[in-house]
Every structure is written in C-alpha cells, then in structure tokens.
Scaffold this motif. Sequence first.
Motif, PDB file in Angstrom:
ATOM      1  N   ALA A   1      -2.385  25.330  -1.030  1.00  0.00           N
ATOM      2  CA  ALA A   1      -1.692  26.222  -1.961  1.00  0.00           C
ATOM      3  C   ALA A   1      -1.706  25.585  -3.344  1.00  0.00           C
ATOM      4  N   LYS A   2      -1.623  26.438  -4.368  1.00  0.00           N
ATOM      5  CA  LYS A   2      -1.595  25.932  -5.740  1.00  0.00           C
ATOM      6  C   LYS A   2      -1.004  26.995  -6.649  1.00  0.00           C
ATOM      7  N   PHE A   3      -0.624  26.576  -7.849  1.00  0.00           N
ATOM      8  CA  PHE A   3      -0.226  27.517  -8.885  1.00  0.00           C
ATOM      9  C   PHE A   3      -1.468  27.900  -9.693  1.00  0.00           C
ATOM     10  N   ASN A   4      -1.719  29.193  -9.820  1.00  0.00           N
ATOM     11  CA  ASN A   4      -2.851  29.645 -10.627  1.00  0.00           C
ATOM     12  C   ASN A   4      -2.629  29.343 -12.108  1.00  0.00           C
ATOM     13  N   LYS A   5      -1.352  29.412 -12.519  1.00  0.00           N
ATOM     14  CA  LYS A   5      -0.976  29.042 -13.880  1.00  0.00           C
ATOM     15  C   LYS A   5       0.359  28.301 -13.803  1.00  0.00           C
ATOM     16  N   LEU A   6       0.524  27.308 -14.670  1.00  0.00           N
ATOM     17  CA  LEU A   6       1.760  26.536 -14.703  1.00  0.00           C
ATOM     18  C   LEU A   6       2.025  26.166 -16.160  1.00  0.00           C
ATOM     19  N   THR A   7       3.131  26.684 -16.702  1.00  0.00           N
ATOM     20  CA  THR A   7       3.420  26.512 -18.128  1.00  0.00           C
ATOM     21  C   THR A   7       4.811  25.935 -18.321  1.00  0.00           C
TER      22      THR A   7
ATOM     23  N   MET B   1       1.653  15.054 -11.560  1.00  0.00           N
ATOM     24  CA  MET B   1       2.248  16.044 -10.655  1.00  0.00           C
ATOM     25  C   MET B   1       1.765  17.448 -10.993  1.00  0.00           C
ATOM     26  N   LEU B   2       1.791  17.775 -12.281  1.00  0.00           N
ATOM     27  CA  LEU B   2       1.411  19.115 -12.721  1.00  0.00           C
ATOM     28  C   LEU B   2      -0.052  19.400 -12.402  1.00  0.00           C
ATOM     29  N   GLN B   3      -0.912  18.414 -12.606  1.00  0.00           N
ATOM     30  CA  GLN B   3      -2.333  18.606 -12.290  1.00  0.00           C
ATOM     31  C   GLN B   3      -2.536  18.804 -10.793  1.00  0.00           C
ATOM     32  N   THR B   4      -1.755  18.073  -9.982  1.00  0.00           N
ATOM     33  CA  THR B   4      -1.839  18.247  -8.526  1.00  0.00           C
ATOM     34  C   THR B   4      -1.445  19.663  -8.125  1.00  0.00           C
ATOM     35  N   LEU B   5      -0.382  20.188  -8.730  1.00  0.00           N
ATOM     36  CA  LEU B   5       0.087  21.538  -8.415  1.00  0.00           C
ATOM     37  C   LEU B   5      -0.907  22.598  -8.870  1.00  0.00           C
ATOM     38  N   ARG B   6      -1.656  22.299  -9.921  1.00  0.00           N
ATOM     39  CA  ARG B   6      -2.671  23.253 -10.398  1.00  0.00           C
ATOM     40  C   ARG B   6      -3.926  23.232  -9.532  1.00  0.00           C
ATOM     41  N   HIS B   7      -4.252  22.064  -8.984  1.00  0.00           N
ATOM     42  CA  HIS B   7      -5.503  21.938  -8.238  1.00  0.00           C
ATOM     43  C   HIS B   7      -5.348  22.195  -6.742  1.00  0.00           C
ATOM     44  N   GLY B   8      -4.144  21.997  -6.220  1.00  0.00           N
ATOM     45  CA  GLY B   8      -3.926  22.336  -4.814  1.00  0.00           C
ATOM     46  C   GLY B   8      -3.211  21.266  -4.025  1.00  0.00           C
TER      47      GLY B   8
ATOM     48  N   ASN C   1       5.879  32.396   2.555  1.00  0.00           N
ATOM     49  CA  ASN C   1       7.303  32.105   2.631  1.00  0.00           C
ATOM     50  C   ASN C   1       7.660  30.842   1.847  1.00  0.00           C
ATOM     51  N   ARG C   2       8.572  30.982   0.875  1.00  0.00           N
ATOM     52  CA  ARG C   2       9.098  29.865   0.087  1.00  0.00           C
ATOM     53  C   ARG C   2       8.000  29.027  -0.558  1.00  0.00           C
ATOM     54  N   GLU C   3       6.907  29.653  -0.933  1.00  0.00           N
ATOM     55  CA  GLU C   3       5.750  28.891  -1.409  1.00  0.00           C
ATOM     56  C   GLU C   3       6.035  28.130  -2.701  1.00  0.00           C
ATOM     57  N   VAL C   4       6.711  28.780  -3.652  1.00  0.00           N
ATOM     58  CA  VAL C   4       7.019  28.104  -4.917  1.00  0.00           C
ATOM     59  C   VAL C   4       7.877  26.866  -4.659  1.00  0.00           C
TER      60      VAL C   4
END
Length: 290
Positions: free
Chosen positions: A165-171, A150-157, A191-194
């Motif tokens: 959309a993606k997170f540029n950094k996720l810690t 899941m985390l890798q998906t959110l980092r890559h898009g 809007n409500r992206e996070v």
Amino acid sequence: MSEKLQKVLARAGKGSRREMEAVISSGRVSVDGKVAFLGDRVDGTEQIRLDGHAVKIAQNEDEACRVLVYNKPEGEMCTRKDPEGRPTVFDRLPPIEGSRWIAVGRLDINTSGMLLFTNDGELANRLMHPSHEVEREYAVRVFGEINEAMLQTLRHGVKLEDGMAKFNKLTYKGGEGRNHWFHVVLTEGRNREVRRLWESQGVQVSRLIRVRYGDFSMERRLPLGGWIELGLGDVNYYRKLVELKPETKSKVKVDAKKIDNTQSRKIRKNVKKHQQRRQAAATTTRRQRK
C-alpha cells in the motif's frame, strides 16, 4: 442476457455487490422458489425474493439515480443498525421510496468527513472498486517525529498484512511540535488503510477527515451530521467517472447552487433537532431498562 444475481440485487438498490454476496451466501435469497447460491445468474424473467419479499429486478424507469453527500461526524457507525445502539450514518438520511440508500465505502467510527450515498447499487460498486482508481483525499493529523525518509517510504510503498500500500500523493500542510497535518490521496478503500500506513512508520493518527471523493470536495458550509443531494451535473460526473451512461432526471433543481449561509444554518438546526430527539429516546430506553 443473464447477469450475476448479486449485480442484479445491487442495481435494485438492496446493497452493494459485496453485501449482496454475503446475503446470498447466507441463504436469504430465492429465485423462482429455490434458495439461491453465490454464482447464480438470472435473465430478468425470474421471481427473486430477499428475506421472503419480492424484489423488483430492474429499477423503475421513472426513478432517477440519486447521490447524497453526508458530512459524517466522529462516533457514527457505517452500518444500518448497531447492536450496541450507537448512532449510524443512516439515521439522518431522507426516506427514499421503493429503494434504499447505499453507502459508497465506509469510514471507521473515529473518522469524519465526506461520505457518499446513492440509490444505484451499480454506481456504488464501481465507485468503490479499485479498478476504477477513484481518488479519495484525507486530511490527517499525526502525532510523532516525522522525517523525509518516512514520507518517501509512504509514497513508494509499505507492505501491510493485506498487501502493498502507498499514498498516491502526500502533502505537508503544517503543524507545531509533534503534531503535523498532511493531505494524503488513495485510490482504494481498504480497512483503516490511512491509519495503518502511518502506524507502519511508528506514527499515531490523532485526527482523520475525508475531504474529497473523485474531483468533488466536501462543501465547507455543510455542517457535521448534515447532507446535501447532488444535482444532475454532479451525479453525471460520478457516472462518467466509472463508465456508466448519463442520468437524464434529477430530484434537484437544475439551477440549484452551492450551500449558502441560510441553508447552512437550516441544516445545522435540523441536525441539532435530530440529536435532541436521539438523546431523548436514549434516556427513555435507559429508564425502561431500570
């Protein structure tokens, strides 16, 4: 040299460029007595009116660019007036002569934390625009099962309804059971992206706090509902970040320091007084309606 009308109105402190585009489209602006249209340009010699009131085309040379940091509580709307009478982020801001505060982006009603305001429409527009890639960092508590895929998906898009959309950094910041805290970084403010990014992975956001805008982090001693005005150095940090020339004047003392315990208590006391006044006014309104 001519400029787009919405840019001139924004620079005059009437709102962001996006807000001014909507105002022009609704027929509320006139130029030399004629209703303006989106796309009109002005050169500074025209008489511009908004809702019938004359607009100063350029900011007063004596007026300094100002920036506030507001610690938004949950439950406040990022609008000037709410038809349902809910509290707004503008309720507690200090009065500003000859201009008005412009919110740099928005936080939804259930999101708290760092919200910037300025009297400079051009600065606000540039800080919001994705082309300048200004970082926004959020502390987010999510509820659900999390795995590395899941985390890798959110980092890559992730493909959302309004594009990738993606997170540029996720810690990862820790947690217990099915509750986990993360810090995430974006360079745009959709809007409500996070929330939508996490929801795409079947995870619910239960708490969302903006903690940083650019390199400037929320002052820890600033209470919810409180604000501070940035000094000249911090104002010019934001101006340089979006390629605007530096400001030379400030309403804040040059040697002003970060919030100490005494200032924090004073701000907290003022916030409490404001809440009490608002509650009293709401009670009066309810009685009048009965």
